[in-house]
Write a protein that holds these residues in place. Structure first.
Motif, mmCIF file in Angstrom:
data_model
loop_
_atom_site.group_PDB
_atom_site.id
_atom_site.type_symbol
_atom_site.label_atom_id
_atom_site.label_comp_id
_atom_site.label_asym_id
_atom_site.label_seq_id
_atom_site.Cartn_x
_atom_site.Cartn_y
_atom_site.Cartn_z
ATOM 1 N N UNK A 248 -8.851 7.297 -3.350
ATOM 2 C CA UNK A 248 -8.196 8.148 -1.948
ATOM 3 C C UNK A 248 -6.987 6.883 -1.362
ATOM 4 N N UNK A 249 -5.898 7.845 -1.765
ATOM 5 C CA UNK A 249 -5.052 8.089 -1.206
ATOM 6 C C UNK A 249 -3.869 8.168 -0.244
ATOM 7 N N UNK A 250 -3.052 8.331 0.384
ATOM 8 C CA UNK A 250 -1.769 8.810 1.255
ATOM 9 C C UNK A 250 -0.780 9.260 0.239
ATOM 10 N N UNK A 251 -0.178 10.371 1.021
ATOM 11 C CA UNK A 251 1.032 11.311 -0.022
ATOM 12 C C UNK A 251 1.976 10.187 -0.248
ATOM 13 N N UNK A 252 2.750 10.246 -0.934
ATOM 14 C CA UNK A 252 3.767 9.602 -1.500
ATOM 15 C C UNK A 252 3.785 8.148 -1.471
ATOM 16 N N UNK A 253 2.627 7.853 -1.600
ATOM 17 C CA UNK A 253 1.651 6.341 -2.689
ATOM 18 C C UNK A 253 2.298 5.917 -3.459
ATOM 19 N N UNK A 254 2.040 5.476 -4.072
ATOM 20 C CA UNK A 254 2.248 5.737 -6.047
ATOM 21 C C UNK A 254 0.442 5.177 -6.467
ATOM 22 N N UNK A 255 0.096 5.831 -7.648
ATOM 23 C CA UNK A 255 -0.899 6.051 -8.371
ATOM 24 C C UNK A 255 -1.141 5.158 -9.405
ATOM 25 N N UNK A 256 -2.541 5.128 -9.906
ATOM 26 C CA UNK A 256 -2.573 3.919 -11.418
ATOM 27 C C UNK A 256 -3.710 4.248 -11.023
ATOM 28 N N UNK A 257 -4.329 4.742 -13.009
ATOM 29 C CA UNK A 257 -5.688 5.603 -12.670
ATOM 30 C C UNK A 257 -5.842 4.581 -13.755
ATOM 31 N N UNK A 258 -6.753 3.614 -14.279
ATOM 32 C CA UNK A 258 -7.367 2.642 -15.650
ATOM 33 C C UNK A 258 -7.888 3.617 -16.765
ATOM 34 N N UNK A 259 -7.521 3.383 -17.713
ATOM 35 C CA UNK A 259 -8.631 4.455 -18.646
ATOM 36 C C UNK A 259 -8.273 3.407 -19.880
ATOM 37 N N UNK A 260 -9.319 3.230 -20.258
ATOM 38 C CA UNK A 260 -9.642 1.777 -21.665
ATOM 39 C C UNK A 260 -9.716 2.321 -22.870
ATOM 40 N N UNK A 261 -9.701 2.435 -24.168
ATOM 41 C CA UNK A 261 -10.850 3.042 -25.218
ATOM 42 C C UNK A 261 -11.109 2.289 -25.926
#
Lengths: 118, 114
Positions: B12-25
């Protein structure tokens, strides 16, 4: 539009009954995939058709599951003697296979069939 | 075996925040890597992809770089919008025409608040 379509959108059935799910791929797409998505989980590969080649059935969870595709058109996924653990969303995708390498292709998904086995 | 692990949600983030969604394989061989997105009430659709190491996929302000050394493909966006609220899936594909596998993460639900 000309996207991937699936029918029915929802199916409720009783344990032990057979169900048949249908997928119409995008016209001209030679590759077709079936996936299962259980609630809160990622997609689980079931089967892959590519043109007239023998399908890759390595993801089918049991012999109650089967799928057919005639040429490069409609595909049907059949689940015999359904069990409650078969309840899931069944997704179909197709891709044009223009690159000659399946693993780089974008897949185009249908809206899915939500199956509930009581 | 081959697998994809992604950040658990919801995020959950506020508008204009910076996003990172981690993915490793983990994978044997040289996979292609994908991010797919599922907006509420819609089907899965490709967001971006990268087919070899050091490639960067980008679309709609999202980016992800294929990092072979860290076996990662993290999804980033500098300023998120409410319309970015969706479930995001990381996936990898392996194999040849006759032995194809697409392996998926469990999905990360993103909620953007105005």
């Amino acid at each position: 539009g000309a996207g991937v379509s699936q029918s029915p959108s929802n199916k409720v059935t009783e344990k032990g009954k057979d169900v048949e799910l249908r997928c119409d791929p995008i016209s001209g797409h030679t590759a077709l995939y079936w996936y299962r998505q259980r609630l809160g989980q990622g997609l689980e590969f079931l089967i892959y058709f590519q043109g007239n080649s023998a399908p890759d059935k390595s993801g089918l969870p049991s012999d109650r599951f089967s799928a057919e595709r005639t040429g490069e058109s409609v595909s049907t996924l059949t689940i015999q003697r359904t069990q409650q653990e078969d309840s899931a969303v069944y997704l179909c995708a197709s891709s044009p296979r223009t690159s000659g390498r399946a693993r780089t292709e974008t897949q185009y998904f249908g809206p899915g069939t939500r199956l509930l086995v009581l | 075996g081959d697998s994809v692990t992604q950040m658990e949600g919801p995020v959950t983030l506020s508008e204009e925040a910076c996003l990172t969604i981690n993915c490793t394989y983990t994978a044997t061989g040289y996979p292609s890597l994908f991010w797919y997105v599922q907006y509420p009430g819609e089907g899965l659709q490709l967001l971006l992809k990268a087919t070899k190491a050091d490639d960067k996929g980008s679309n709609k302000g999202f980016e992800a770089t294929y990092r072979k050394e860290t076996t990662s493909f993290h999804l980033e966006k500098g300023s998120v919008q409410v319309s970015d609220s969706a479930v995001y899936f990381c996936a990898l594909s392996l194999g040849s025409d006759s032995n194809y596998q697409l392996i998926w993460g469990a999905g990360t639900k993103l909620i953007i608040k105005p």
